[in-house]
Design an enzyme around this catalytic site. Structure first.
Site, short mmCIF file in Angstrom:
data_model
loop_
_atom_site.label_atom_id
_atom_site.label_comp_id
_atom_site.label_asym_id
_atom_site.label_seq_id
_atom_site.Cartn_x
_atom_site.Cartn_y
_atom_site.Cartn_z
N GLU A 168 57.39 15.44 66.32
CA GLU A 168 56.99 14.30 65.85
C GLU A 168 57.58 14.10 64.15
O GLU A 168 56.82 13.71 63.45
CB GLU A 168 55.65 13.83 65.92
CG GLU A 168 55.31 13.98 67.30
CD GLU A 168 53.52 13.55 67.38
OE1 GLU A 168 53.08 13.54 66.23
OE2 GLU A 168 53.11 13.55 68.54
N GLU A 365 53.76 16.00 75.11
CA GLU A 365 52.33 16.01 74.64
C GLU A 365 51.98 14.75 75.47
O GLU A 365 52.37 13.74 75.22
CB GLU A 365 52.26 15.97 73.31
CG GLU A 365 52.17 17.29 72.44
CD GLU A 365 51.97 17.23 70.97
OE1 GLU A 365 51.10 16.46 70.58
OE2 GLU A 365 52.68 17.82 70.31
C1 BG6 Z 1 50.08 15.21 68.05
C2 BG6 Z 1 50.42 16.22 67.30
O1 BG6 Z 1 50.49 13.90 67.22
O2 BG6 Z 1 48.90 14.77 68.38
C3 BG6 Z 1 49.40 17.33 67.39
O3 BG6 Z 1 51.74 16.79 67.61
C4 BG6 Z 1 47.97 16.80 67.09
O4 BG6 Z 1 49.95 18.21 66.34
C5 BG6 Z 1 47.84 16.07 68.55
O5 BG6 Z 1 46.98 17.89 67.16
C6 BG6 Z 1 46.38 15.39 68.53
O6 BG6 Z 1 46.09 14.68 67.56
P1 BG6 Z 1 45.13 15.03 66.64
O7 BG6 Z 1 44.99 14.20 65.19
O8 BG6 Z 1 43.85 14.29 67.27
O9 BG6 Z 1 44.83 16.45 66.34
#
Ligand code: BG6
Length: 468
Positions: A168, A365
Site C-alpha cells: 500500500e 488483503e
Molecule cells: C491494511 C494494511 O491497510 O489494513 C495493514 O496493510 C492493516 O497493515 C490492515 O493492519 C487493517 O487496517 P487496520 O488499520 O484496521 O489495522
C-alpha cells in the site's frame, strides 16, 4: 437455490501479515517510524499497547507457520523489516541475527510446503532516514531502499519465488502527508505528498530491476485499490471521481503496470506548480521496470462528490477537488468505520482485466476487524466469528464471478492469519483466522479458520445467498 462457488485447484489460499505488526521489536538494530511514533506518543495507541512484543512471531514463527498450514493456507505473505535486516543503512550491510531469523522463516515455510511472498516495505521506514533525510521525500532514501532490496535479493533471492516491493505505497503519502493518520502526521502537504508518490514509484522500479537481475523470481507491488464511486451521475461528480481515481489509485497502478503516470494527474500538478522533481533517466527506469504480478488490498470503496466548501489550508492538496460522500444506507463495519461493499471487488477485477493487460493478480488483503471478539467465545473456547465468514463468502462470490468472466486472479489472501498489532488501533480490532490471547500469547483457531480449511479442501463453498 444454493450455488457452489468454485476456485481453481492451484488457487492461492492464505493470509497476509507484516513484520512490524507481528514480530515484536526484539534484537532489531534500528527503530522504524512506527516504533518511534509509539515511543514518543504512547497515548495515541489503543490501551497504550505498542509494537514491542506484538504477536511475538519472532519467537513463535515455527508454531505459527505450522498452525497456518493446519487451517489450509498454502501461501502467506510477510515482510522483511528494513530496520531489522540492515545493520548499516548507508551500505546495506545485513545484520547477522536478522539474516538467521528470516532464513529460519523461509526454511519453515519450505518445510510446511507454503508459498512465501516476501514484501520489502510495510509502512516501516527506519526512523533515522526520516530524521536525517526527510524520509520518502528524499531520493537518497530511494537509493538506500534499493541497497536494502539488493541485500535481500542476494541473501534470499534463490529461495523465495515471489517478492513485492511495497505494501500500500499510497498510504505513505495519504496517511502521513495528507490526512495525518500515520507518522509524521502531516496534514494537506500536497506538494510533499506528490514527491513521495514519485519517489516510491521510482524505488519500486529500482527494486524490480535488481530483482530481475539477481534472482529467478517474480516481483510485484501490493496496492490498496479503493474504487472512487461518484455520489451522483452528474458530469461534475463523474469528473471528480476520475481525478480521485488518478491521484489515489492510478498514481501507482499506471506506473506499476504500464510504466507511466496518469496524464490528468500530471496536468493538474503542472497547473498548480506542484509537479514532483523528476528526470528523464528516472522516468526511463520506471518505464522499463514494471511488475510481474499485482497484489490488490481491498477493504472499502471511496465515495466522492465535487467539493462545495473550500479546503481550509495553506497548501495545495488533491482534497481540493473532492469531498468524501457519506452515502445514506451504506453498510458499515462499526468497529473500523469502513463501508462494506463486496461489489467493488468485481469492479476491481474487471478493471485489471480490461485496462491493465489482464495481468496475473491476487487479492493480497481483504478482511474485517472486529472489537471485543471474546464475547463470541463458545464453550469449547473457540470464537464463533460467523460475521467474518459471511464477509469472506460475499467477497469471494463476486471475485469468482469476475474470474469466470476471465479476470486473471490467482489467489485470495485475507488480513490476517493470526490477530496482530495495528498502527495506533493496536489490538482493538481483531482480524485473524487465529485468535491471540495478549496475556498468554496463546493461539486458538477461530471458526473462520475452520471454514478456510474446508474451503481449501473443497476448492470453494456453497453460497448461502447470491450476492450482487
Ligand atoms: C491494511 C494494511 O491497510 O489494513 C495493514 O496493510 C492493516 O497493515 C490492515 O493492519 C487493517 O487496517 P487496520 O488499520 O484496521 O489495522
Amino acid at each position: 437455490m444454493s450455488q457452489k462457488v468454485t476456485f481453481p485447484e492451484d488457487f492461492w489460499w492464505g493470509a497476509a501479515m507484516s513484520g512490524p505488526q507481528m514480530e515484536g521489536t526484539f534484537e532489531k538494530p534500528h527503530e522504524n517510524v512506527m516504533d518511534y511514533w509509539y515511543k514518543t506518543s504512547k497515548e495515541e495507541f489503543f490501551n497504550g499497547v505498542g509494537p514491542t512484543v506484538a504477536t511475538d512471531f519472532f519467537h513463535h514463527y515455527k508454531e505459527d507457520i505450522k498452525m497456518m498450514k493446519s487451517i489450509g493456507m498454502n501461501s502467506f505473505r510477510t515482510s522483511i523489516q528494513w530496520s531489522r535486516l540492515i545493520k548499516d543503512l548507508e551500505t546495506g550491510e545485513p545484520d547477522e541475527n536478522a539474516v538467521k531469523f528470516y532464513q529460519d522463516v523461509i526454511d519453515e515455510c519450505k518445510k510446511n510446503d507454503i508459498i512465501l511472498v516476501l514484501n520489502l516495505h510495510h509502512f516501516d521506514l527506519p526512523i533515522e532516514l526520516f530524521q536525517k533525510y526527510g524520509g520518502w521525500e528524499s531520493k537518497h532514501v530511494v537509493d538506500l531502499y534499493a541497497k536494502f532490496a539488493k541485500t535481500a535479493f542476494e541473501l534470499f533471492g534463490d529461495q523465495v519465488h515471489y517478492w513485492t516491493t511495497f505494501n500500500e505505497p499510497m498510504v505513505i503519502p495519504e496517511a502521513g502527508y495528507l490526512c495525518g493518520f500515520h507518522y509524521p502526521k502531516y496534514v494537506n502537504k500536497g506538494k510533499e505528498a506528490m514527491q513521495v508518490i514519485y519517489n516510491l514509484n521510482l524505488a519500486s522500479a529500482k527494486a524490480i530491476a535488481l530483482c530481475h537481475e539477481i534472482c529467478d523470481a517474480k516481483i510485484g507491488n501490493i496496492l490498496n485499490l479503493t474504487p472512487a464511486y461518484p455520489a451522483t451521475d452528474s458530469k461534475e461528480d463523474q469528473e471528480t471521481s476520475k481525478i480521485v481515481d488518478a491521484f489515489y489509485n492510478r498514481s501507482f497502478l499506471e506506473p506499476a503496470v504500464h510504466g507511466v503516470f496518469p496524464q490528468e494527474m500530471i496536468d493538474i500538478m503542472k497547473e498548480n506548480d506542484v509537479l514532483w522533481d523528476q528526470n528523464e533517466e528516472e522516468l526511463e527506469i520506471i518505464k522499463n521496470n514494471t511488475i510481474d504480478f499485482l497484489g490488490v488490498n481491498y477493504y472499502h470503496p471511496k465515495r466522492v462528490k465535487t467539493r462545495t466548501t473550500p479546503l481550509d489550508c495553506d497548501y495545495w492538496s488533491p482534497e481540493q477537488y473532492y469531498e468524501e460522500y457519506d452515502m445514506p444506507g451504506k453498510r458499515v463495519n462499526p468497529y473500523r468505520g469502513w463501508e462494506i461493499y463486496p461489489k467493488a471487488i468485481y469492479d476491481i477485477a474487471k478493471n485489471v482485466q480490461e485496462n491493465y493487460n489482464n495481468i496475473p493478480w491476487f487479492i493480497s488483503e481483504n478482511g474485517m476487524g472486529v472489537e471485543g471478539e471474546e464475547r463470541y467465545i463458545n464453550e469449547e473456547g473457540k470464537i464463533e466469528d460467523d460475521y467474518r465468514i459471511d464477509f469472506y463468502e460475499e467477497h469471494l462470490q463476486l471475485l469468482a464471478k469476475a474470474m469466470e468472466e476471465g479476470s486473471n486472479c490467482f489467489g485470495y489472501h485475507a488480513w490476517t492469519g493470526i490477530d496482530c498489532w495495528s498502527w495506533n488501533n493496536a489490538y482493538k480490532n481483531r482480524y485473524g483466522f487465529i485468535a491471540l490471547d495478549l496475556e498468554t500469547q496463546k493461539r486458538t483457531v477461530k471458526k473462520s479458520g475452520e471454514w478456510l480449511k474446508k474451503v481449501t479442501e473443497e476448492h470453494g463453498y456453497i453460497a448461502k445467498d447470491s450476492y450482487q
